[in-house]
Enzyme design. Structure first.
Site, PDB file in Angstrom:
ATOM      1  N   ARG A 173     -30.683  21.124 -14.238  1.00 17.89           N
ATOM      2  CA  ARG A 173     -31.451  19.915 -13.903  1.00 17.89           C
ATOM      3  C   ARG A 173     -31.242  18.883 -15.004  1.00 17.89           C
ATOM      4  O   ARG A 173     -31.497  19.158 -16.174  1.00 17.89           O
ATOM      5  CB  ARG A 173     -32.936  20.258 -13.776  1.00 17.89           C
ATOM      6  CG  ARG A 173     -33.810  19.046 -13.571  1.00 17.89           C
ATOM      7  CD  ARG A 173     -35.271  19.403 -13.300  1.00 17.89           C
ATOM      8  NE  ARG A 173     -36.023  18.176 -13.122  1.00 17.89           N
ATOM      9  CZ  ARG A 173     -37.044  17.778 -13.878  1.00 17.89           C
ATOM     10  NH1 ARG A 173     -37.477  18.548 -14.864  1.00 17.89           N
ATOM     11  NH2 ARG A 173     -37.638  16.632 -13.661  1.00 17.89           N
ATOM     12  N   HIS A 203     -36.497   9.814 -15.102  1.00 18.69           N
ATOM     13  CA  HIS A 203     -37.199  10.586 -16.142  1.00 18.69           C
ATOM     14  C   HIS A 203     -37.575   9.597 -17.253  1.00 18.69           C
ATOM     15  O   HIS A 203     -37.097   9.691 -18.377  1.00 18.69           O
ATOM     16  CB  HIS A 203     -36.327  11.736 -16.628  1.00 18.69           C
ATOM     17  CG  HIS A 203     -37.087  12.857 -17.298  1.00 18.69           C
ATOM     18  ND1 HIS A 203     -36.996  14.178 -16.899  1.00 18.69           N
ATOM     19  CD2 HIS A 203     -37.950  12.850 -18.342  1.00 18.69           C
ATOM     20  CE1 HIS A 203     -37.762  14.933 -17.683  1.00 18.69           C
ATOM     21  NE2 HIS A 203     -38.351  14.149 -18.572  1.00 18.69           N
ATOM     22  N   GLU A 232     -42.788  13.638 -13.279  1.00 14.18           N
ATOM     23  CA  GLU A 232     -44.131  13.536 -13.864  1.00 14.18           C
ATOM     24  C   GLU A 232     -44.713  12.124 -13.819  1.00 14.18           C
ATOM     25  O   GLU A 232     -44.900  11.465 -14.849  1.00 14.18           O
ATOM     26  CB  GLU A 232     -44.129  14.052 -15.304  1.00 14.18           C
ATOM     27  CG  GLU A 232     -43.732  15.514 -15.436  1.00 14.18           C
ATOM     28  CD  GLU A 232     -43.860  16.044 -16.857  1.00 14.18           C
ATOM     29  OE1 GLU A 232     -44.100  15.253 -17.775  1.00 14.18           O
ATOM     30  OE2 GLU A 232     -43.725  17.260 -17.047  1.00 14.18           O
ATOM     31  N   ASN A 271     -43.880  21.263 -13.051  1.00 19.96           N
ATOM     32  CA  ASN A 271     -43.689  21.518 -14.481  1.00 19.96           C
ATOM     33  C   ASN A 271     -44.984  22.093 -15.014  1.00 19.96           C
ATOM     34  O   ASN A 271     -46.059  21.543 -14.756  1.00 19.96           O
ATOM     35  CB  ASN A 271     -43.366  20.231 -15.245  1.00 19.96           C
ATOM     36  CG  ASN A 271     -42.032  19.639 -14.856  1.00 19.96           C
ATOM     37  OD1 ASN A 271     -41.257  20.236 -14.109  1.00 19.96           O
ATOM     38  ND2 ASN A 271     -41.745  18.442 -15.372  1.00 19.96           N
ATOM     39  N   TYR A 302     -46.795  23.659 -18.591  1.00 18.41           N
ATOM     40  CA  TYR A 302     -46.769  23.998 -20.023  1.00 18.41           C
ATOM     41  C   TYR A 302     -48.017  24.756 -20.456  1.00 18.41           C
ATOM     42  O   TYR A 302     -47.920  25.737 -21.173  1.00 18.41           O
ATOM     43  CB  TYR A 302     -46.546  22.738 -20.869  1.00 18.41           C
ATOM     44  CG  TYR A 302     -45.113  22.260 -20.734  1.00 18.41           C
ATOM     45  CD1 TYR A 302     -44.104  22.831 -21.490  1.00 18.41           C
ATOM     46  CD2 TYR A 302     -44.755  21.294 -19.793  1.00 18.41           C
ATOM     47  CE1 TYR A 302     -42.778  22.441 -21.342  1.00 18.41           C
ATOM     48  CE2 TYR A 302     -43.428  20.901 -19.631  1.00 18.41           C
ATOM     49  CZ  TYR A 302     -42.450  21.479 -20.409  1.00 18.41           C
ATOM     50  OH  TYR A 302     -41.135  21.113 -20.247  1.00 18.41           O
ATOM     51  N   GLU A 305     -39.719  22.657 -14.871  1.00 16.14           N
ATOM     52  CA  GLU A 305     -39.755  22.739 -16.341  1.00 16.14           C
ATOM     53  C   GLU A 305     -40.780  23.769 -16.768  1.00 16.14           C
ATOM     54  O   GLU A 305     -41.898  23.794 -16.262  1.00 16.14           O
ATOM     55  CB  GLU A 305     -40.177  21.411 -16.997  1.00 16.14           C
ATOM     56  CG  GLU A 305     -39.144  20.344 -17.017  1.00 16.14           C
ATOM     57  CD  GLU A 305     -39.643  19.057 -17.674  1.00 16.14           C
ATOM     58  OE1 GLU A 305     -40.473  19.124 -18.599  1.00 16.14           O
ATOM     59  OE2 GLU A 305     -39.196  17.986 -17.226  1.00 16.14           O
TER      60      GLU A 305
END
Ligand code: FCB
Length: 464
Positions: free
Chosen positions: A93, A137, A182, A308, A310, A370
């Site tokens: 990606r 991005h 995002e 994504n 985290y 991600e």
């Protein structure tokens, strides 16, 4: 806890699973973004982006660091693709820099910019690596920011033009298209809090940026489909499960608010065609910029959704004088990363399952676009240059396993992209956080695969 894994050991996950536990066509890849790795900000006619401007503005990034050189990937792309091929991934990606393709953000196209991405895509395909292309991005052409950026509606239409241009050129070779990375970060950090480019501090008045980025997704999806019927098109959202500190009604209300602001405001327009109720959001948001028909455009069917992940976020009711309806509580009982984020692998399983519960059949197939971690890695030169990152090995083993658990629970997950392939420019944090499975020696641009790269290669080979 440090990982006992050393090269030669099986490439298993924390629960003993191997690659064979996942579907054969599962996409296993790494992820990067243009501004974070490419460097060469003026090469081949590229125009400035908001990140060029922001990183060169004193005081905006750690130590005044910029992406001017980054990993010099623009010039070293062939060797980076070789390193990816040696890893054994079947997907990669990356993002396209809009201002390489349209230096002024609209109008004239710079063919040399498109040529670069065409060479990248061809190099990947020659090695059996499927490109997953992100169109945006965070690096908006500066010329569009000068006209109001994401606060103005026209930017969404300019994005659709750009999406169509890229899809016309690469649509015969790229199957997986991600419109926006995002949107929550674009709007919150770029326009509400000002810690990312373009650095606007508008707080709740930043909502037009949210809406126009989502509108860009809808218009861009249509533009990609028109240029390349059969493409798989989607959007990537960053989700953080929100946990109330206690079971008090006040803490619960705080959690509802943050969840509505950071997760549901992005998922619901795309999947349900509506924004969450303002009673849940609990901050003053003026939605006058939402015009008739916009939500139908935003909610047009997509083929996949990128998530994504985290870390989760814990909140409690706000204290006196806090303008927000919640207060974030540090999760210090968990291992902390170099970003100060807690390591909570189960949060990935939970957030995936939660999306299935919330959206049911409206949830398209999911890719984890991600997940990864920054720890302070050290390069050791003797006897040969190497970087031991056992904590990252453990992190990946546990987060891959969490995806396996979500699949067992009925979530249709089709891919996982480790953030990141290389240590790179971590936005306002500069070069200190190292997220790569390949170490970047910024003085020499040497690439040194870390222990986590060796583990991932072993996992991908199916060593058991
Ligand atoms: C995500 C971004 C990515 C990187 C990681 C650490 O929010 O999409 O570019 O900065 O965080």
């Amino acid at each position: 806890m440090s990982s006992a894994w050393t090269p030669g050991d099986p490439g298993t996950l924390s629960d003993g699973r191997t690659r064979a536990a996942f579907r054969d066509d599962f996409l296993w890849g790494t992820a990067t973004a243009a501004y974070q790795i490419e460097g060469s900000p003026d090469a081949d006619g590229k125009g400035p982006s908001i990140w060029d401007t922001f990183s060169h503005t004193p005081g905006k990034t750690a130590n005044g660091e910029t992406g001017d050189v980054a990993c010099d990937h623009y010039r070293r792309m062939p060797e980076d693709v070789e390193l990816m091929a040696a890893l054994g991934v079947n997907a990669y990606r990356f993002s396209v820099s809009w201002s390489r393709v349209q230096p002024a953000g609209s109008g004239a196209v710079e063919p040399r910019g498109l040529d670069f991405y065409e060479r990248l895509v061809d190099a990947l395909l020659e090695r059996g690596i499927a490109p997953a292309l992100t169109l945006y991005h965070w690096d908006l052409p500066q010329a569009l920011e000068d006209e109001g950026g994401w606060l103005v509606r026209d930017t969404a239409y300019r994005f659709a033009d750009y999406a169509g241009i890229v899809a016309e050129r690469l649509g015969d070779r790229v199957h997986t298209w991600i419109t926006i990375n995002e949107a929550v970060v674009v709007s919150t950090f770029g326009y509400a809090l000002g810690t990312n480019a373009p650095g606007k501090l508008l707080l709740f008045d930043s909502f037009p940026a949210t809406h126009h980025v989502l509108l860009a997704h809808g218009l861009g999806t249509a533009a990609v489909r028109a240029a390349t019927p059969g493409a798989s098109v989607g959007i990537t959202h960053n989700l953080s499960p929100v946990l109330p500190l206690t079971d008090s009604a006040e803490d619960a209300a705080a959690a509802v608010s943050l969840d509505a602001i950071q997760n549901r405001t992005y998922m619901e327009p795309c999947l349900l065609g509506s924004y969450p109720a303002l009673e849940d959001v609990r901050v003053p948001v003026d939605r006058a910029c939402v015009l008739d028909g916009d939500l139908d455009v935003i909610a047009a069917p997509i083929d996949m959704i990128g998530i994504n992940y985290y870390n989760p976020t814990t909140v409690k009711a706000p204290g006196e004088g806090n303008p927000f309806p919640f207060e974030i509580v540090p999760m210090l009982d968990f291992e902390q990363t170099d970003m100060g984020w807690p390591v909570v692998p189960g949060g990935l399983r939970d957030v995936l399952v939660q999306q299935k519960v919330l959206y049911g059949d409206a949830l398209p197939p999911v890719m984890v676009t991600e997940n990864g971690v920054a720890f302070p890695d050290t390069l050791v030169e003797q006897p040969t240059p190497h970087v031991d990152d056992p904590r990252r090995v453990d992190f990946l083993r546990a987060h891959f396993a969490a995806v396996g658990e979500a699949i067992d629970a009925g979530v249709d997950v089709r891919g996982f992209f480790v953030w990141s392939f290389l240590d790179n420019f971590e936005w306002a944090e500069g070069y200190r956080p190292r997220f790569g499975i390949v170490y970047t020696d910024y003085d020499t641009q040497r690439r040194i695969p870390k222990q986590s790269y060796a583990w991932l290669r072993s996992f991908l080979r199916g060593d058991a």
